[in-house]
Design a protein around this motif. Sequence first.
Motif, PDB file in Angstrom:
ATOM      1  N   THR A   1      -8.146   2.631  -2.543  1.00 21.08           N
ATOM      2  CA  THR A   1      -6.775   2.498  -3.021  1.00 21.08           C
ATOM      3  C   THR A   1      -6.493   3.501  -4.138  1.00 21.08           C
ATOM      4  O   THR A   1      -5.348   3.741  -4.488  1.00 21.08           O
ATOM      5  CB  THR A   1      -6.499   1.084  -3.554  1.00 21.08           C
ATOM      6  N   SER A   2      -7.562   4.107  -4.679  1.00 12.16           N
ATOM      7  CA  SER A   2      -7.429   5.122  -5.724  1.00 12.16           C
ATOM      8  C   SER A   2      -8.636   6.038  -5.639  1.00 12.16           C
ATOM      9  O   SER A   2      -9.762   5.586  -5.428  1.00 12.16           O
ATOM     10  CB  SER A   2      -7.364   4.467  -7.110  1.00 12.16           C
TER      11      SER A   2
ATOM     12  N   ALA B   1       0.810  -1.215   0.000  1.00 13.15           N
ATOM     13  CA  ALA B   1       0.000   0.000   0.000  1.00 13.15           C
ATOM     14  C   ALA B   1       0.839   1.258   0.000  1.00 13.15           C
ATOM     15  O   ALA B   1       0.338   2.346  -0.223  1.00 13.15           O
ATOM     16  CB  ALA B   1      -0.928   0.017   1.210  1.00 13.15           C
TER      17      ALA B   1
ATOM     18  N   HIS C   1      -8.315  -1.902   2.842  1.00 17.12           N
ATOM     19  CA  HIS C   1      -8.618  -1.193   1.604  1.00 17.12           C
ATOM     20  C   HIS C   1      -9.475  -2.058   0.700  1.00 17.12           C
ATOM     21  O   HIS C   1      -9.547  -3.281   0.888  1.00 17.12           O
ATOM     22  CB  HIS C   1      -7.325  -0.834   0.864  1.00 17.12           C
TER      23      HIS C   1
ATOM     24  N   ASP D   1      -1.435   7.736  -7.775  1.00 24.71           N
ATOM     25  CA  ASP D   1      -2.854   7.977  -8.017  1.00 24.71           C
ATOM     26  C   ASP D   1      -3.026   8.741  -9.325  1.00 24.71           C
ATOM     27  O   ASP D   1      -2.369   9.765  -9.540  1.00 24.71           O
ATOM     28  CB  ASP D   1      -3.461   8.775  -6.873  1.00 24.71           C
TER      29      ASP D   1
ATOM     30  N   THR E   1     -11.150  -2.203  -3.641  1.00 24.35           N
ATOM     31  CA  THR E   1     -11.271  -1.657  -4.991  1.00 24.35           C
ATOM     32  C   THR E   1     -12.631  -2.053  -5.561  1.00 24.35           C
ATOM     33  O   THR E   1     -13.285  -2.980  -5.066  1.00 24.35           O
ATOM     34  CB  THR E   1     -10.177  -2.194  -5.912  1.00 24.35           C
TER      35      THR E   1
ATOM     36  N   HIS F   1     -12.846  -6.385   4.687  1.00 24.15           N
ATOM     37  CA  HIS F   1     -11.861  -5.327   4.424  1.00 24.15           C
ATOM     38  C   HIS F   1     -11.703  -4.374   5.610  1.00 24.15           C
ATOM     39  O   HIS F   1     -11.134  -3.294   5.461  1.00 24.15           O
ATOM     40  CB  HIS F   1     -12.264  -4.549   3.168  1.00 24.15           C
TER      41      HIS F   1
ATOM     42  N   LYS G   1      -4.017   5.020   0.587  1.00 22.59           N
ATOM     43  CA  LYS G   1      -3.321   3.735   0.628  1.00 22.59           C
ATOM     44  C   LYS G   1      -2.553   3.538   1.932  1.00 22.59           C
ATOM     45  O   LYS G   1      -2.349   2.411   2.376  1.00 22.59           O
ATOM     46  CB  LYS G   1      -2.316   3.641  -0.525  1.00 22.59           C
ATOM     47  N   ASP G   2      -2.101   4.641   2.524  1.00 19.29           N
ATOM     48  CA  ASP G   2      -1.238   4.538   3.705  1.00 19.29           C
ATOM     49  C   ASP G   2      -2.022   4.933   4.942  1.00 19.29           C
ATOM     50  O   ASP G   2      -2.360   6.101   5.131  1.00 19.29           O
ATOM     51  CB  ASP G   2      -0.010   5.444   3.547  1.00 19.29           C
TER      52      ASP G   2
END
Length: 474
Positions: free
Chosen positions: A341-342, A34, A439, A50, A441, A435, A188-189
């Motif tokens: 994640t995005s 991540a 994260h 990103d 998607t 999850h 992500k972090d």
Amino acid sequence: MRQSRRKAPRPTTVLRREVLTITVPVALAALLAAAGPASAGTGGAPGAGDPYFPLAGNGGYHVEHYGLTLRYDPTSRHLDGTAVLTARATQHLTRFDLDLNGLKVTGLTVDHVKADHRRDGQELVVTPRRALHKGEEFRVTVTYSGTPKPVTDPDGSLDGWIPTDDGAFVAGEPQGAMTWFPANNHPKDKSSYDITVTVPVGHSAVSNGVLVGQRTAQGRTTFHWRQREPMAAYLATATVGKFKVEQYTTRDGIRVYNAVDPREASEAAPVLKKLPSVLEWESKLFGPYPFRAAGSIVDHAPDVGYALETQSRPLYDSAPDLSTLVHENAHQWFGDSVSLTSWKDIWLNEGFATYAEWLYSEQHGGDSAQKTFDALYARPASDDLWAFPPGDPGSGENIFGTPVYARGAMALHELRTAVGDRTFFDILRAWAGEHRYGHGTTAQFVRLAERQSGKNLDRLFTTWLYAPGKPNNP
């Protein structure tokens, strides 16, 4: 939501809202992945990759814990800060970046040794005296000061440290965390936090998680907040103002802290009174509430124009209505516990929280979700609702637009219609549970929905998330 950026959509603007490291049920490999892509050589990449915000976040390391110590003067609007980041290298590093916009860095060490650093736009580029090995834990200490200023997002709205007449409204979606502390500023972090803020007596500083300490000395009060469960940087707050405070514990053991600007108190009171029942209702639908603490920050910030789902304690620019309260607290599951994640997948946050509003109405004597869906679908093909597909809005300018919220919710209603209520609610609970603290998607959600339902749902999701224009009559 930065919906209205409740951060729900405002119809006339944009839709939008002691070091302790927690061990979470996410594989270490996932955490390391991540941290984002690495650039060539031994420097961490200046962004997490990103597509909408290329410089957001950084590569080469994962921040396990932030210890932030702040001192803010609402009159001069001056901030002094010390940030201690406990991090782990995900590659061999001879340098790495932090996101920090504005503010003057007055000192920087890596593992207590002075490190070279330079500014490059929003990037604080750090070169430690010795290389950091992959897997190595290290500690970065940054001292800084100045007058924090918000950033202007692609849609023209402000986020970050936004001054108010009695303090600051601190809302970081999507870029604003870097306006008040050095960060790996991408969802992500995720990290645990200790946030300590000192303000003049008579003011309060309200942050995330549990208030673990409060003391007053020499005309100033210091508030120490702890968010143990992992949190993305944009969900952190340190909002300052003159607030009326209410504290209690729900029958489920959740510690509630409400801070309300007195100018908003009478209008906010009947809505905030419903918070325990809203959390209980959402827990039945989505699974156990993911955090130890809950509550609300109701500021008087007429120039902001949105609310935000700051983790464990949503932030409102004025007294919220009940739908907004439902929306922002639904984000505690969808967006906060289960993170992006995005940014292009933001419908996973806003579509889910908007559909929670529809479900609440349906189950509390209001319009059914089907009636809400039908009213939206009746809009002509030229309406903004159909301006772009919610599964990939196309730019940072669109991530708080109407399609992300309303058409995203419509996609969920179509899923519910296709698989039936029992399977649909099983899918929502499984998504939040599998999850939790991690994260997700869109592709993972589609796979989960197909696994739970035993159906091929490719056409449904392609139509409602990715096809341009108004879908054919369902």
